[in-house]
Design a protein around this motif. Sequence first.
Motif, PDB file in Angstrom:
ATOM      1  N   PRO A   1      58.098  76.354  45.156  1.00  0.00           N
ATOM      2  CA  PRO A   1      59.513  75.985  45.139  1.00  0.00           C
ATOM      3  C   PRO A   1      60.351  76.787  44.149  1.00  0.00           C
ATOM      4  N   LYS A   2      59.767  77.170  43.012  1.00  0.00           N
ATOM      5  CA  LYS A   2      60.574  77.856  41.990  1.00  0.00           C
ATOM      6  C   LYS A   2      61.069  79.207  42.475  1.00  0.00           C
ATOM      7  N   ALA A   3      60.372  79.813  43.422  1.00  0.00           N
ATOM      8  CA  ALA A   3      60.776  81.137  43.922  1.00  0.00           C
ATOM      9  C   ALA A   3      61.200  81.056  45.389  1.00  0.00           C
TER      10      ALA A   3
ATOM     11  N   GLU B   1      63.056  72.047  52.331  1.00  0.00           N
ATOM     12  CA  GLU B   1      64.389  71.861  52.902  1.00  0.00           C
ATOM     13  C   GLU B   1      65.294  73.045  52.546  1.00  0.00           C
ATOM     14  N   LYS B   2      65.084  73.624  51.347  1.00  0.00           N
ATOM     15  CA  LYS B   2      65.942  74.728  50.878  1.00  0.00           C
ATOM     16  C   LYS B   2      65.505  76.078  51.450  1.00  0.00           C
ATOM     17  N   ALA B   3      64.184  76.269  51.589  1.00  0.00           N
ATOM     18  CA  ALA B   3      63.717  77.586  52.046  1.00  0.00           C
ATOM     19  C   ALA B   3      62.408  77.483  52.806  1.00  0.00           C
TER      20      ALA B   3
ATOM     21  N   ALA C   1      61.012  80.545  53.645  1.00  0.00           N
ATOM     22  CA  ALA C   1      60.558  81.557  52.678  1.00  0.00           C
ATOM     23  C   ALA C   1      61.662  82.590  52.516  1.00  0.00           C
ATOM     24  N   ALA C   2      61.998  82.916  51.252  1.00  0.00           N
ATOM     25  CA  ALA C   2      63.096  83.847  50.980  1.00  0.00           C
ATOM     26  C   ALA C   2      62.621  85.294  50.964  1.00  0.00           C
ATOM     27  N   GLY C   3      61.480  85.565  51.590  1.00  0.00           N
ATOM     28  CA  GLY C   3      61.032  86.952  51.724  1.00  0.00           C
ATOM     29  C   GLY C   3      59.790  87.244  50.936  1.00  0.00           C
ATOM     30  N   ALA C   4      59.366  88.502  51.023  1.00  0.00           N
ATOM     31  CA  ALA C   4      58.277  88.942  50.161  1.00  0.00           C
ATOM     32  C   ALA C   4      58.763  88.821  48.716  1.00  0.00           C
ATOM     33  N   ASP C   5      57.815  88.770  47.793  1.00  0.00           N
ATOM     34  CA  ASP C   5      58.178  88.582  46.391  1.00  0.00           C
ATOM     35  C   ASP C   5      58.733  89.887  45.822  1.00  0.00           C
ATOM     36  N   ILE C   6      60.050  89.890  45.581  1.00  0.00           N
ATOM     37  CA  ILE C   6      60.728  91.126  45.166  1.00  0.00           C
ATOM     38  C   ILE C   6      60.243  91.570  43.784  1.00  0.00           C
ATOM     39  N   LYS C   7      59.955  90.570  42.933  1.00  0.00           N
ATOM     40  CA  LYS C   7      59.498  90.945  41.577  1.00  0.00           C
ATOM     41  C   LYS C   7      58.123  91.609  41.654  1.00  0.00           C
ATOM     42  N   GLU C   8      57.258  91.081  42.523  1.00  0.00           N
ATOM     43  CA  GLU C   8      55.924  91.677  42.693  1.00  0.00           C
ATOM     44  C   GLU C   8      56.024  93.083  43.296  1.00  0.00           C
TER      45      GLU C   8
ATOM     46  N   GLY D   1      63.923  88.175  55.303  1.00  0.00           N
ATOM     47  CA  GLY D   1      62.968  89.258  55.116  1.00  0.00           C
ATOM     48  C   GLY D   1      61.600  88.870  55.647  1.00  0.00           C
ATOM     49  N   GLY D   2      60.591  88.960  54.776  1.00  0.00           N
ATOM     50  CA  GLY D   2      59.236  88.579  55.169  1.00  0.00           C
ATOM     51  C   GLY D   2      59.146  87.126  55.623  1.00  0.00           C
ATOM     52  N   GLY D   3      60.070  86.279  55.191  1.00  0.00           N
ATOM     53  CA  GLY D   3      60.076  84.881  55.630  1.00  0.00           C
ATOM     54  C   GLY D   3      60.462  84.776  57.093  1.00  0.00           C
TER      55      GLY D   3
HETATM   56  N1  CO8 Z   1      61.279  87.259  45.659  1.00  0.00           N
HETATM   57  C1  CO8 Z   1      61.111  86.782  44.423  1.00  0.00           C
HETATM   58  N2  CO8 Z   1      61.827  85.777  43.908  1.00  0.00           N
HETATM   59  C2  CO8 Z   1      62.778  85.212  44.699  1.00  0.00           C
HETATM   60  C3  CO8 Z   1      63.011  85.674  46.000  1.00  0.00           C
HETATM   61  C4  CO8 Z   1      62.198  86.746  46.504  1.00  0.00           C
HETATM   62  N3  CO8 Z   1      62.320  87.206  47.745  1.00  0.00           N
HETATM   63  N4  CO8 Z   1      63.998  84.935  46.539  1.00  0.00           N
HETATM   64  C5  CO8 Z   1      64.381  84.058  45.611  1.00  0.00           C
HETATM   65  N5  CO8 Z   1      63.638  84.223  44.478  1.00  0.00           N
HETATM   66  C6  CO8 Z   1      63.743  83.475  43.222  1.00  0.00           C
HETATM   67  C7  CO8 Z   1      64.956  83.891  42.431  1.00  0.00           C
HETATM   68  O1  CO8 Z   1      64.683  85.065  41.695  1.00  0.00           O
HETATM   69  C8  CO8 Z   1      65.166  82.675  41.567  1.00  0.00           C
HETATM   70  O2  CO8 Z   1      64.226  82.704  40.519  1.00  0.00           O
HETATM   71  P1  CO8 Z   1      64.719  82.472  38.972  1.00  0.00           P
HETATM   72  O3  CO8 Z   1      65.175  81.022  38.969  1.00  0.00           O
HETATM   73  O4  CO8 Z   1      63.476  82.701  38.176  1.00  0.00           O
HETATM   74  O5  CO8 Z   1      65.817  83.428  38.742  1.00  0.00           O
HETATM   75  C9  CO8 Z   1      64.756  81.503  42.479  1.00  0.00           C
HETATM   76  O6  CO8 Z   1      63.955  82.091  43.505  1.00  0.00           O
HETATM   77  C10 CO8 Z   1      65.937  80.831  43.132  1.00  0.00           C
HETATM   78  O7  CO8 Z   1      66.710  81.821  43.795  1.00  0.00           O
HETATM   79  P2  CO8 Z   1      68.299  81.981  43.588  1.00  0.00           P
HETATM   80  O8  CO8 Z   1      68.696  81.520  42.240  1.00  0.00           O
HETATM   81  O9  CO8 Z   1      68.659  83.371  43.974  1.00  0.00           O
HETATM   82  O10 CO8 Z   1      68.831  80.928  44.683  1.00  0.00           O
HETATM   83  P3  CO8 Z   1      70.241  80.963  45.460  1.00  0.00           P
HETATM   84  O11 CO8 Z   1      70.332  79.644  46.154  1.00  0.00           O
HETATM   85  O12 CO8 Z   1      71.328  81.363  44.539  1.00  0.00           O
HETATM   86  O13 CO8 Z   1      70.104  82.148  46.546  1.00  0.00           O
HETATM   87  C11 CO8 Z   1      68.976  83.436  48.262  1.00  0.00           C
HETATM   88  C12 CO8 Z   1      69.186  82.049  47.597  1.00  0.00           C
HETATM   89  C13 CO8 Z   1      70.264  83.878  48.963  1.00  0.00           C
HETATM   90  C14 CO8 Z   1      67.878  83.246  49.291  1.00  0.00           C
HETATM   91  C15 CO8 Z   1      68.578  84.469  47.194  1.00  0.00           C
HETATM   92  O14 CO8 Z   1      67.517  83.949  46.427  1.00  0.00           O
HETATM   93  C16 CO8 Z   1      68.131  85.791  47.742  1.00  0.00           C
HETATM   94  O15 CO8 Z   1      68.941  86.599  48.183  1.00  0.00           O
HETATM   95  N6  CO8 Z   1      66.790  86.064  47.746  1.00  0.00           N
HETATM   96  C17 CO8 Z   1      66.229  87.323  48.172  1.00  0.00           C
HETATM   97  C18 CO8 Z   1      66.210  87.437  49.673  1.00  0.00           C
HETATM   98  C19 CO8 Z   1      65.665  88.774  50.102  1.00  0.00           C
HETATM   99  O16 CO8 Z   1      66.196  89.834  49.800  1.00  0.00           O
HETATM  100  N7  CO8 Z   1      64.543  88.753  50.859  1.00  0.00           N
HETATM  101  C20 CO8 Z   1      63.908  89.960  51.374  1.00  0.00           C
HETATM  102  C21 CO8 Z   1      62.831  90.401  50.446  1.00  0.00           C
HETATM  103  S1  CO8 Z   1      62.136  91.974  50.949  1.00  0.00           S
HETATM  104  C22 CO8 Z   1      60.967  91.551  52.088  1.00  0.00           C
HETATM  105  O17 CO8 Z   1      60.802  90.424  52.440  1.00  0.00           O
HETATM  106  C23 CO8 Z   1      60.116  92.669  52.618  1.00  0.00           C
HETATM  107  C24 CO8 Z   1      59.210  92.156  53.759  1.00  0.00           C
HETATM  108  C25 CO8 Z   1      57.811  92.644  53.615  1.00  0.00           C
HETATM  109  C26 CO8 Z   1      56.854  92.029  54.642  1.00  0.00           C
HETATM  110  C27 CO8 Z   1      56.400  90.595  54.325  1.00  0.00           C
HETATM  111  C28 CO8 Z   1      55.354  90.112  55.327  1.00  0.00           C
HETATM  112  C29 CO8 Z   1      55.170  88.597  55.418  1.00  0.00           C
END
Ligand code: CO8
Length: 258
Positions: free
Chosen positions: A23-25, A59-61, A63-70, A108-110
């Motif tokens: 949930p945190k990510a 309810e919120k997500a 999955a918001a994608g692959a882990d961008i930090k990783e 994204g990956g989600g």
């Molecule tokens: N990776 C890592 N951490 C994430 C990600 C992510 N994709 N999405 C959200 N988080 C983290 C945030 O960093 C934040 O952490 P912290 O509290 O430590 O700062 C926490 O989750 C909550 O997120 P927000 O504060 O950003 O929440 P909001 O409600 O303000 O925004 C959004 C929600 C719009 C979803 C926003 O978080 C966002 O834009 N996230 C990134 C979305 C994205 O770009 N996804 C694509 C990633 S690239 C990818 O998926 C490549 C695919 C590769 C294949 C995968 C195969 C399965």
Amino acid sequence: FKEFEYIKTETKGRVAILTLNRPKALNALCTPLMTELNAALRTFDADPNIGAMVVTGSEKAFAAGADIKEMSTLNFVDNFKNNFIEDWTGVTKIRKPIVAAVNGFALGGGCELAMMCDIIYAGDRAKFGQPEIKLGIIPGAGGTQRFTQAVGKAKAMHMVLTGDMMTAAEAETAGLVAKVYPAAELLEKAIQNAETIAGYSLPSVLMAKELVDASFEMPLAQGLLFERRLFHSLFATKDQKEGMSAFAAKRKADFTHE
Ligand code: CO8
């Protein structure tokens, strides 16, 4: 099952429910999460007491994608040598139907994970998107391919090139999503649909899934022949006899999956 860290699993009758639980990510798909998900799916695929699976998030997500930090420290040579993402696609090797129940963000990956499943049901506040372009990359697990197959070129190009999100209603109209339910009812409805599927004869369910998937890979004449042959073969099952005699006797079929 050993205890999982990033997913939760439970069963309801012949349905297995796998909940992404980071949930945190916003359920960002880190490698250990995908490893756990694939391991659980494979175990349920092999379990004779399970007929279908539901993958869901919060309810919120979804999955918001692959882990961008990783991913931020990855480099080309390692990605190439390790064939990054290949071992995340285990979902597509599962033979039993997998239903994705998507509430909140599937980005994204989600979104790609949801599209690797066989049916997507969405809550009315779900949001789908392929925002990789905003990060200087592109989708890497089907976002340019499965998305285009599902919604066609116009909408796929728009989504992949702008990174805009699509609402649940838009996703249903576009053909990405099978049905939209009120968010609070989504999981229950998804499980009900999975229970319906899991109640049917497993050989026929497996063949039906295999054939629909084959339609994306095969010329029509080959696909139709493949369908005809598998159709013929189902008359060798006990369940075909049971299904048809139950119909004639006006009772519910009791399939034994043989
Ligand atoms: N990776 C890592 N951490 C994430 C990600 C992510 N994709 N999405 C959200 N988080 C983290 C945030 O960093 C934040 O952490 P912290 O509290 O430590 O700062 C926490 O989750 C909550 O997120 P927000 O504060 O950003 O929440 P909001 O409600 O303000 O925004 C959004 C929600 C719009 C979803 C926003 O978080 C966002 O834009 N996230 C990134 C979305 C994205 O770009 N996804 C694509 C990633 S690239 C990818 O998926 C490549 C695919 C590769 C294949 C995968 C195969 C399965």
